[in-house]
Write an enzyme that holds these catalytic residues in place. Sequence first.
Site, PDB file in Angstrom:
ATOM      1  N   CYS A 174       1.219   7.432  23.831  1.00 20.57           N
ATOM      2  CA  CYS A 174       2.255   6.572  24.403  1.00 20.57           C
ATOM      3  C   CYS A 174       2.591   5.393  23.492  1.00 20.57           C
ATOM      4  CB  CYS A 174       1.812   6.050  25.760  1.00 20.57           C
ATOM      5  SG  CYS A 174       1.484   7.362  26.934  1.00 20.57           S
ATOM      6  N   GLY A 233       0.809  -1.209   0.000  1.00 21.29           N
ATOM      7  CA  GLY A 233       0.000   0.000   0.000  1.00 21.29           C
ATOM      8  C   GLY A 233       0.845   1.263   0.000  1.00 21.29           C
TER       9      GLY A 233
HETATM   10  C1  LIG Z   1      -5.173   3.166   4.656  1.00 19.53           C
HETATM   11  C2  LIG Z   1      -3.818   2.558   4.517  1.00 19.53           C
HETATM   12  N1  LIG Z   1      -2.986   2.983   3.545  1.00 19.53           N
HETATM   13  C3  LIG Z   1      -1.757   2.452   3.382  1.00 19.53           C
HETATM   14  C4  LIG Z   1      -1.288   1.457   4.205  1.00 19.53           C
HETATM   15  C5  LIG Z   1       0.081   0.901   3.988  1.00 19.53           C
HETATM   16  O1  LIG Z   1       0.041  -0.377   3.427  1.00 19.53           O
HETATM   17  P1  LIG Z   1       1.311  -1.322   3.442  1.00 19.53           P
HETATM   18  O2  LIG Z   1       1.478  -1.803   4.830  1.00 19.53           O
HETATM   19  O3  LIG Z   1       0.956  -2.436   2.494  1.00 19.53           O
HETATM   20  O4  LIG Z   1       2.458  -0.526   2.941  1.00 19.53           O
HETATM   21  C6  LIG Z   1      -2.114   0.984   5.237  1.00 19.53           C
HETATM   22  C7  LIG Z   1      -1.658  -0.077   6.157  1.00 19.53           C
HETATM   23  O5  LIG Z   1      -1.223   0.150   7.259  1.00 19.53           O
HETATM   24  C8  LIG Z   1      -3.406   1.545   5.390  1.00 19.53           C
HETATM   25  O6  LIG Z   1      -4.227   1.134   6.372  1.00 19.53           O
HETATM   26  S1  FES Z   2       4.774   7.172  26.957  1.00 23.18           S
HETATM   27 FE1  FES Z   2       3.222   8.226  27.965  1.00 23.18          FE
HETATM   28  S2  FES Z   2       3.621   7.732  30.021  1.00 23.18           S
HETATM   29 FE2  FES Z   2       5.024   6.538  28.995  1.00 23.18          FE
END
Ligand SMILES: Cc1ncc(COP(=O)(O)O)c(C=O)c1O
Ligand code: FES
Lengths: 392, 126
Positions: free
Chosen positions: A325, A71
Amino acid sequence: MNRIYMDNAATTAISAEALNAMLPCFGQVFGNASSIHSTGRDARKKLEEARRTVAGLLGAKPNEIYFTSGGTESDNWAIKGAAFANRHKGNHIITSQIEHHAVLHTCQWLEKQGFEVTCLPVDEYGLVNPEDVEKAITDKTILISIMAANNEIGTVEPIAEIGKIAKEHKVLFHCDAVQAVGAIHVNVNDWNVDMLSLSAHKFHGPKGVGALYIRTGCKVEQFMHGGAQERGRRATTENLPGIVGLAAAMEKAVNGMEENAVRTMYLRDKLIDGLLKTIPHTRLNGHPMKRLPGNVNISVRFIEGEALLLRLDLAGIAGSSGSACTSGSLDPSHVLLAIGLPHEIAHGSLRLSLSDNNTEEEVDEVLKVLPEIVTSLRNMSPLYEQFLQEEK
Amino acid sequence: MYSEKVMDHFSNPRNVGEIENADGVGLVGNAKCGDIMKMYLKVEDGVIVDVKFKTFGCGAAIATSSMATEMVKGKTLKEALQLTNKAVAEALDGLPPVKMHCSLLAEEAIHAAVEDYMKNHPEAVI
Ligand SMILES: Cc1ncc(COP(=O)(O)O)c(C=O)c1O
Ligand code: FES
């Protein structure tokens, strides 16, 4: 412990169909699809078969399908390729604030190369307003890139309407359909898209392989320079096992989509309703209806997402979060901020993404375990303590 | 990504809770990711006889709070003021680099609680 996998928006388990289709390509059919001899021709045959399958499932012609490494590459290629190939016409690109980083960071890089980018805001549900797209178009606009469905909050965008606007204004339209293929109806003609990205590992195919649809006549620069593969537009020896796996997985996913969607939506809604009902101070993120069949995204107030994920993992449940986080950059997810969530509520976000592999028993188990974990984390939260005191 | 010790303190945090009529309370926030930690101290004759915490934060934040409370319990206020985030992180067999700032929160919370105690007890000397 039986593991419950509810992170299918991140990646999915490979289907038996995809794996079985791939196996011969690691054995007998090892040839280079560009070779003249019969070993090469066997590979070529499989490659073109896969291309026909993918094209048919999208309503495209086989020579409009280009296989890529996923993607991210498809998005990069479409956006950079269209931007540079059409620079003589203008330098303006329209996209949205909730795109995947593969689109957003590509656009940000293009800004440094002298392009201008309009990043459209979305409403509280994550919807892009087609009118905003139309208003943003100038005589310099060369490309619109809007995703079909959001990977975090699952909101399904009005792509057909945006496609119509793009066509009327003769502006190229790219759609990141990585989350949509196999989950909702995708057709390049119904949507009027000029380019469309997809990725195999999101629909039970292998990782590291995807495709970019490029409509005939759409000007896009070559992305990889080298050999003459993919009709001279993307050099490198084709990843035949991956491509064959992509086609087999996509065939199964798209053909089984309607049946799966009904089942998955039932599980999704049971999960959403159950969580909102049993855990007070929780909200649903994304659109209640215009939503991917497998996407659950809630914010649980007074707790932090990473701690929640770790506790779920200890209970054998895999999910994900848009909390600061968990992000590495220590900023909450740009998608959650774009729908207007304050930092502390984005902090307690939890995404559970279902696929056809999930069962009702798993949903019931999550509904049993999650409220207990939330209670235990809230009991150690100074924010919850403060909230209870203020309520008194 | 987390050590076994971190996971242990995360899943069974020690000294979670509040102390009613605490002698010193420290509330600090993390500018980086927006997390919050609260420490309560019970002090007798310059020695921390009880300590409790509440944390709104990630796994590392919870684990470092838990470890920090263990490290200062039974110690003098002076010793508590010498507690560093490095020492807490080391006691947990290390933290991933992006999570070091979470241990800072634990150090600051303890220091803030001690300072609060000093403010409430101007006669006290360390
Ligand atoms: C909306 C969208 N676009 C692009 C990607 C990237 O795809 P890929 O992991 O195949 O590079 C992802 C995946 O994480 C996605 O959810
Ligand atoms: S990264 Fe947010 S408290 Fe640790």
